[in-house]
Each structure stands twice: as C-alpha cells, then as structure tokens.
Design a protein around this motif. Structure first.
Motif, PDB file in Angstrom:
ATOM      1  N   PHE A  31      -1.924  -1.648  10.310  1.00  0.00           N
ATOM      2  CA  PHE A  31      -3.120  -2.423  10.025  1.00  0.00           C
ATOM      3  C   PHE A  31      -4.355  -1.584   9.708  1.00  0.00           C
ATOM      4  O   PHE A  31      -5.183  -1.990   8.913  1.00  0.00           O
ATOM      5  CB  PHE A  31      -3.430  -3.364  11.186  1.00  0.00           C
ATOM      6  N   GLU A  40      -3.929  -1.788   0.190  1.00  0.00           N
ATOM      7  CA  GLU A  40      -4.309  -3.196   0.123  1.00  0.00           C
ATOM      8  C   GLU A  40      -5.276  -3.433  -1.032  1.00  0.00           C
ATOM      9  O   GLU A  40      -5.167  -4.431  -1.744  1.00  0.00           O
ATOM     10  CB  GLU A  40      -4.945  -3.616   1.438  1.00  0.00           C
ATOM     11  N   ARG A 121       1.341  -9.273   5.784  1.00  0.00           N
ATOM     12  CA  ARG A 121       0.326  -8.281   5.387  1.00  0.00           C
ATOM     13  C   ARG A 121       0.890  -7.296   4.357  1.00  0.00           C
ATOM     14  O   ARG A 121       0.181  -6.827   3.483  1.00  0.00           O
ATOM     15  CB  ARG A 121      -0.150  -7.567   6.645  1.00  0.00           C
TER      16      ARG A 121
END
Length: 123
Positions: A31, A40, A121
């Motif tokens: 993360f 991302e 994710r």
C-alpha cells in the motif's frame, strides 16, 4: 499436564501475533511503497504495473487469507471445545454459544476481505 497445554497456547498466540505483524508488513509494502504509488499513477495513465509490485501484492493477499484462516481455526477450536463443555451442562446456552463460535469464525472473513481489498488495489 495443564502447564504444557498453557505453554502450547501461549506459543500459538505468539505465532499468531508474529503472523499478524508479518501480514501488516507485507500489506504496508503493497500500500505505501513508493513503487506502488508510482505504479498507481502509471496505472491510471494506462501503464502496466511493475512485476515486483504484483508479486508482493499476491504474496500479501495470500498471507492475509492464510493467516486469517489459521487464526479462525484456532479460535473456533478453542471456543468450540469450551462451548461443547458448557452445552453438556446447560443446553439452554445454545444461542449464546453459537454467537461466540460465529464471532471466532469472523476472523477468517476479515482476512478474506483484506485480501480482496489488496487484489482490487492491484487490478
């Protein structure tokens, strides 16, 4: 005999805490690692994720599910044993006992939810 059982339980709880710490570390790599944040941003622009990021993501998802299931198995085993003893003496406690077993089973569901969040994710 009782002291060896207590030692085993303390050892198992220690391993569960160690597993939770490893899970938290793996999840933090997925993360909050700079490569993930950069990937991302690239993923939003249509660029594929780095394979090492994908590898750590899959490892952390597997650890979340596996350790959550192991923790739930241990909890259901402990609670279920005590529940059977209580039901043998007072059968009217069935409603309360089944709630406790269900709460112990919830640990596995939490692990599964965490792994689904990790995989979402990545995707």
């Amino acid at each position: 005999m009782e002291s060896t059982r207590m030692k085993r339980q303390v050892l198992l709880v220690g391993f569960m805490i160690l597993g939770a710490a490893l899970l938290a570390g793996a999840a933090s790599l997925v993360f909050w690692h700079p490569d993930v944040l950069a990937a991302e941003a690239g993923h939003a622009a249509g660029v594929a994720l780095d394979p090492s990021v994908m590898r750590w993501g899959f490892i952390s998802a597997a650890l979340a599910t596996g350790l959550g299931s192991l923790g739930a198995a241990y909890a259901v085993g402990s609670v279920g044993t005590a529940a059977m003893g209580a039901l043998a003496e007072k059968p009217e406690l069935f409603g309360r006992v089944i709630i406790l077993v269900g709460l112990a089973e919830g640990i596995a569901i939490y692990g599964l939810i965490v792994s689904v969040l990790i995989l979402n994710r990545l995707g």
